[in-house]
Design a protein around this motif. Sequence first.
Motif, PDB file in Angstrom:
ATOM      1  N   GLY A  77       0.811  -1.215   0.000  1.00 46.98           N
ATOM      2  CA  GLY A  77       0.000   0.000   0.000  1.00 46.98           C
ATOM      3  C   GLY A  77       0.845   1.266   0.000  1.00 46.98           C
ATOM      4  O   GLY A  77       0.614   2.168  -0.811  1.00 46.98           O
ATOM      5  N   ASP A  78       1.842   1.320   0.886  1.00 53.56           N
ATOM      6  CA  ASP A  78       2.665   2.527   0.970  1.00 53.56           C
ATOM      7  C   ASP A  78       3.482   2.732  -0.299  1.00 53.56           C
ATOM      8  O   ASP A  78       3.628   3.852  -0.783  1.00 53.56           O
ATOM      9  CB  ASP A  78       3.599   2.448   2.185  1.00 53.56           C
ATOM     10  CG  ASP A  78       2.822   2.614   3.483  1.00 53.56           C
ATOM     11  OD1 ASP A  78       1.741   3.233   3.447  1.00 53.56           O
ATOM     12  OD2 ASP A  78       3.299   2.117   4.517  1.00 53.56           O
ATOM     13  N   TYR A  85       1.223   3.950  -2.990  1.00 53.72           N
ATOM     14  CA  TYR A  85       0.853   5.330  -2.689  1.00 53.72           C
ATOM     15  C   TYR A  85       1.969   6.296  -3.089  1.00 53.72           C
ATOM     16  O   TYR A  85       1.727   7.319  -3.742  1.00 53.72           O
ATOM     17  CB  TYR A  85       0.542   5.452  -1.201  1.00 53.72           C
ATOM     18  CG  TYR A  85       0.330   6.860  -0.724  1.00 53.72           C
ATOM     19  CD1 TYR A  85      -0.785   7.597  -1.130  1.00 53.72           C
ATOM     20  CD2 TYR A  85       1.247   7.459   0.139  1.00 53.72           C
ATOM     21  CE1 TYR A  85      -0.974   8.892  -0.688  1.00 53.72           C
ATOM     22  CE2 TYR A  85       1.050   8.756   0.588  1.00 53.72           C
ATOM     23  CZ  TYR A  85      -0.051   9.468   0.169  1.00 53.72           C
ATOM     24  OH  TYR A  85      -0.230  10.749   0.603  1.00 53.72           O
ATOM     25  N   ARG A  86       3.191   5.947  -2.742  1.00 52.30           N
ATOM     26  CA  ARG A  86       4.328   6.820  -3.085  1.00 52.30           C
ATOM     27  C   ARG A  86       4.497   6.893  -4.602  1.00 52.30           C
ATOM     28  O   ARG A  86       4.784   7.952  -5.154  1.00 52.30           O
ATOM     29  CB  ARG A  86       5.620   6.294  -2.442  1.00 52.30           C
ATOM     30  CG  ARG A  86       5.651   6.481  -0.946  1.00 52.30           C
ATOM     31  CD  ARG A  86       7.047   6.256  -0.403  1.00 52.30           C
ATOM     32  NE  ARG A  86       7.512   4.901  -0.567  1.00 52.30           N
ATOM     33  CZ  ARG A  86       7.407   3.952   0.363  1.00 52.30           C
ATOM     34  NH1 ARG A  86       6.865   4.232   1.527  1.00 52.30           N
ATOM     35  NH2 ARG A  86       7.864   2.752   0.132  1.00 52.30           N
ATOM     36  N   LEU A 100       1.780   9.171  -5.763  1.00 57.76           N
ATOM     37  CA  LEU A 100       1.985  10.546  -5.292  1.00 57.76           C
ATOM     38  C   LEU A 100       3.075  11.251  -6.110  1.00 57.76           C
ATOM     39  O   LEU A 100       2.962  12.435  -6.442  1.00 57.76           O
ATOM     40  CB  LEU A 100       2.353  10.544  -3.805  1.00 57.76           C
ATOM     41  CG  LEU A 100       2.400  11.906  -3.132  1.00 57.76           C
ATOM     42  CD1 LEU A 100       1.024  12.557  -3.112  1.00 57.76           C
ATOM     43  CD2 LEU A 100       2.947  11.793  -1.707  1.00 57.76           C
ATOM     44  N   GLU A 130      -4.368   8.548  -3.156  1.00 59.99           N
ATOM     45  CA  GLU A 130      -5.088   7.555  -2.337  1.00 59.99           C
ATOM     46  C   GLU A 130      -6.158   6.850  -3.171  1.00 59.99           C
ATOM     47  O   GLU A 130      -6.310   5.620  -3.113  1.00 59.99           O
ATOM     48  CB  GLU A 130      -5.744   8.238  -1.135  1.00 59.99           C
ATOM     49  CG  GLU A 130      -4.750   8.729  -0.099  1.00 59.99           C
ATOM     50  CD  GLU A 130      -5.409   9.592   0.981  1.00 59.99           C
ATOM     51  OE1 GLU A 130      -4.688  10.010   1.901  1.00 59.99           O
ATOM     52  OE2 GLU A 130      -6.636   9.857   0.893  1.00 59.99           O
ATOM     53  N   ASP A 131      -6.900   7.644  -3.933  1.00 58.29           N
ATOM     54  CA  ASP A 131      -7.943   7.051  -4.783  1.00 58.29           C
ATOM     55  C   ASP A 131      -7.348   6.072  -5.787  1.00 58.29           C
ATOM     56  O   ASP A 131      -7.921   5.011  -6.051  1.00 58.29           O
ATOM     57  CB  ASP A 131      -8.710   8.149  -5.543  1.00 58.29           C
ATOM     58  CG  ASP A 131      -9.660   8.902  -4.625  1.00 58.29           C
ATOM     59  OD1 ASP A 131      -9.857   8.434  -3.478  1.00 58.29           O
ATOM     60  OD2 ASP A 131     -10.186   9.949  -5.043  1.00 58.29           O
ATOM     61  N   VAL A 182      -4.696   4.271  -5.470  1.00 60.13           N
ATOM     62  CA  VAL A 182      -4.332   3.027  -4.776  1.00 60.13           C
ATOM     63  C   VAL A 182      -5.584   2.184  -4.554  1.00 60.13           C
ATOM     64  O   VAL A 182      -5.603   0.977  -4.823  1.00 60.13           O
ATOM     65  CB  VAL A 182      -3.649   3.328  -3.425  1.00 60.13           C
ATOM     66  CG1 VAL A 182      -3.411   2.032  -2.643  1.00 60.13           C
ATOM     67  CG2 VAL A 182      -2.333   4.053  -3.646  1.00 60.13           C
ATOM     68  N   GLN A 183      -6.643   2.836  -4.081  1.00 58.41           N
ATOM     69  CA  GLN A 183      -7.879   2.105  -3.821  1.00 58.41           C
ATOM     70  C   GLN A 183      -8.416   1.463  -5.104  1.00 58.41           C
ATOM     71  O   GLN A 183      -8.752   0.281  -5.127  1.00 58.41           O
ATOM     72  CB  GLN A 183      -8.918   3.056  -3.233  1.00 58.41           C
ATOM     73  CG  GLN A 183     -10.278   2.395  -3.033  1.00 58.41           C
ATOM     74  CD  GLN A 183     -11.231   3.309  -2.277  1.00 58.41           C
ATOM     75  OE1 GLN A 183     -10.865   3.924  -1.274  1.00 58.41           O
ATOM     76  NE2 GLN A 183     -12.453   3.402  -2.760  1.00 58.41           N
TER      77      GLN A 183
END
Lengths: 82, 180
Positions: free
Chosen positions: B13-14, B17-18, B21, B31-32, B34-35
Amino acid sequence: MLNCKQTSLLVSQSLDRPLTWRERLAVRGHLLICVYCRRFTQQLKLIRRYMQGWQQQVTESSDIALSLAARERIAQQLDKFY
Amino acid sequence: MKSNPHDWLKEHGDYLYRFALARLRDVHQAEDAVQETLLAAIKNPNFAKQSSPRTWLTGILKHKIIDCMRKQIRETPVSELLSEQDANMDDFFDDTGHWAEKPQAWDVPHDALQQTQFLKVLQRCMERLPQKLAAIFTMRDVDEMDNDEICKELGITATNAWVMLYRARMGLRKCLELHW
């Protein structure tokens, strides 16, 4: 003869497509006599190099993480479908 | 190999996310992305067979990121995209096509500290760029997508793409000159 504006446009495009030999020759001719456009060219290349380094740094950086709230929210969504 | 979406979130996840980002520069959009990636992964019937979930998930994420950038860019008509910065562009050159403000020599960052500082300035300058220019510039200079691919994804012509990339570079260069 190209001016600086035309040269800067072609130098930028040379990072995105192969220039024709005519364009390459014209750019080379201008760069020979113009220190500012030579700098400009070096700087665009430096920016490209660092852009790649930067994204890599962010992706590998361990102090950037999903917030707890976001993690929770995503977990809930996963539960709905799995 | 056992694979569970909650494990993916925990383990990757992280990272995802990175990755998002760095390209979207917006916390919520990242975030979206990733989801949506994890949800798309669940729906793929082959998900349990993946031997390297991270590589596979990153592949899905890349598509989600492009979807997101496409939305950012499509929300603005091309005509507007191209006229947006015209006033600024003219400031770069005088009437005869010579530099209005001549590019100054920069110190090339040579040690680790300087490189870190340079990256920080570059990041701030990216944030100041109009979002659409930043998006196309990221596709090209970070993910090294070729021009045809970018044009296809964004539904713009090659000429539009070159002009937008040129504007992005001019803006970034100017910003770096002022702040580096």
